[in-house]
Write an enzyme that holds these catalytic residues in place. Sequence first.
Site, PDB file in Angstrom:
ATOM      1  NE  ARG A   1      -4.199  -1.886   1.874  1.00  0.00           N
ATOM      2  CZ  ARG A   1      -5.093  -2.327   2.755  1.00  0.00           C
ATOM      3  NH1 ARG A   1      -4.907  -2.086   4.050  1.00  0.00           N
ATOM      4  NH2 ARG A   1      -6.141  -3.012   2.348  1.00  0.00           N
TER       5      ARG A   1
ATOM      6  CE1 TYR B   1      -2.632  -3.644  -9.449  1.00  0.00           C
ATOM      7  CE2 TYR B   1      -1.287  -1.682  -9.665  1.00  0.00           C
ATOM      8  CZ  TYR B   1      -1.689  -2.917 -10.139  1.00  0.00           C
ATOM      9  OH  TYR B   1      -1.142  -3.399 -11.287  1.00  0.00           O
ATOM     10  CD  GLU B   2      -1.660  -4.593  -3.168  1.00  0.00           C
ATOM     11  OE1 GLU B   2      -2.146  -5.292  -2.263  1.00  0.00           O
ATOM     12  OE2 GLU B   2      -1.095  -5.070  -4.155  1.00  0.00           O
ATOM     13  N   GLY B   3      -6.639  -2.901  -2.131  1.00  0.00           N
ATOM     14  CA  GLY B   3      -7.775  -2.339  -1.413  1.00  0.00           C
ATOM     15  C   GLY B   3      -8.119  -1.003  -2.016  1.00  0.00           C
TER      16      GLY B   3
ATOM     17  CD  GLN C   1      -6.106   1.485   1.268  1.00  0.00           C
ATOM     18  OE1 GLN C   1      -5.381   1.649   2.242  1.00  0.00           O
ATOM     19  NE2 GLN C   1      -6.305   0.307   0.715  1.00  0.00           N
TER      20      GLN C   1
END
Length: 580
Positions: free
Chosen positions: A302, A438-440, A445
Amino acid sequence: MTPFTPPTQDQLLAIRVNAGIDELGRTERFASAEPDMVEAIVEGVGQFAAGEFAPLNRIGDLEGAKLENGVVRLPDGFAEAYDEYVAQGWNSIASPVAHGGQGLPFTLACNVLENLGTANMAFNLLPMLSVGAIEALEHHGSEQQQATYLPKLVSGEWSGTMNLTEPQAGSDVGALRATAEPIEEGEHAGKYRIQGQKIYITWGDHELAKNIIHLVLARTPGAPAGSRGISLFVVPKYHVNDDGTLGPRNDLRPVSLEHKLGINASPTCVMSYGDNNACIGELVGAENKGLAAMFTMMNNARINVGAQGVQIGERATQQALAYARDRVQSSRAGSPDRTPVAIVEHPDVRRMILRMKAMTEGMRALLYFTAGQVDRGTLGDEAAAQRAEVLVPMLKAWATDVGIEVASIGVQIHGGMGFVEETGAAQHYRDARIAPIYEGTNGIQAADLVTRKLGMDGGNAVLSLFEELAHDAAGESALLALAQDCAAIAKWMRDEASLDDRLAGSVPFCTMCAVAVTGWELLKQLRAVKDGQAPAIAEGKAVTVRFFLDHIVPEAAGLRASATAGAGLLYALDANKLTA
């Protein structure tokens, strides 16, 4: 496409002022991070990125990765550039010394990836995922797994991946169905048979590294439902013999490559495991504890995805500046001389350029502030580790959103030519769009910020950040007001708001927080250049910081109403009426 020029001076300023690299270098663990070493790394990787990765950016976009007869192929030049990357040791900067790494601060590893990603975002995803795999195995792998896999991952001879997503699960990792059956007898006793399909696996297959170490989430028999029943497995593309040599290929394969909006040189694979019931993996950590282990890798990712906003912002800005200097069109408004001038002389183009520069330099300041807190956490500073946890969702969400904005402004400065693929401006815009997913996703977030992060230490982890900011920014009225607003909203969310209300306001609140912290970090830079640091960029820095504080900060203050509006209006229509 304009050649990439490494922004070395601005990077060094951020690394010194925002990450505090000199202070880190005075500790025993990071004693090697002496000023000369830091400068050599930043300058060296910048030159490498410009010389090796950047020339492949356009060809990678045009030709892309291809799956041919079960093998992923990259355009000419990628293999040679990756070999040189490994040979020069750039993959090992912050990796553990015990496994062949250089043991330098995470901050400097971020700089390596920043330069490589600015030169070639799609290519940079390969080492970026490997860095995360190294960290996951360093923290959760057994001694045997570390001895087997880490030295080759650290060198870059082997690469790593993260395998979470499945077709039916998406962001809901708890819904995954991949299975892991324990093997009781035979040569693989104590290991597991992995079976299932994973999608969106970045660099899931390729021929640049000699082996690919997949970290795969799967369920063991009888595991609890949901995320509580997930385990993590290391699944190599090629089996590794006891002496470290490579054995036969494991039972895994890329089924297809996704046809994407951008990052075309990054093979995004659909991966199939165990088609012949012969895919062998090893458990990492304990059964049903896989999500915690994967989050070690994901938290690292992240931060580095947040850095992609910096990367795209820098590359798009450099290209827009070059075009604005060269493109001659119209005379300056109000000038008695009617001779056409370069468009950089026109007020609105100046506004756009300053916005691009201020946003990009701001993202970089936030990136290295976050990285510096991670390094202090590594040294045992629990408050810094907690602060890094708070900063990660701000960096990931805001920087990736801003990366798109800056790339879009770059297209706008090019005018009609920006919409034409041949200029390359559109590639930055297309490439940037994946980063907020990406990545959540960025909504995830923001939700993390107003739930888990706001709950840390009874809310003090968030509130102490803005108290310190407000104290230090007392002379900047707009920044002070924004910091106070962030603190007030945080208290309202913690003490009064329902969960729905918090989530409804999470994205604007996350933006407010990120802008406030970024303004603070830029203010630190402004003070540093006034004290004599970075004289080569001091004049420009004074202007870009002022633009951020006078233009971007007040914009963020306007989000307070949205952050505190609550969820009522969002549910004023039922789902059928809303989507009619």
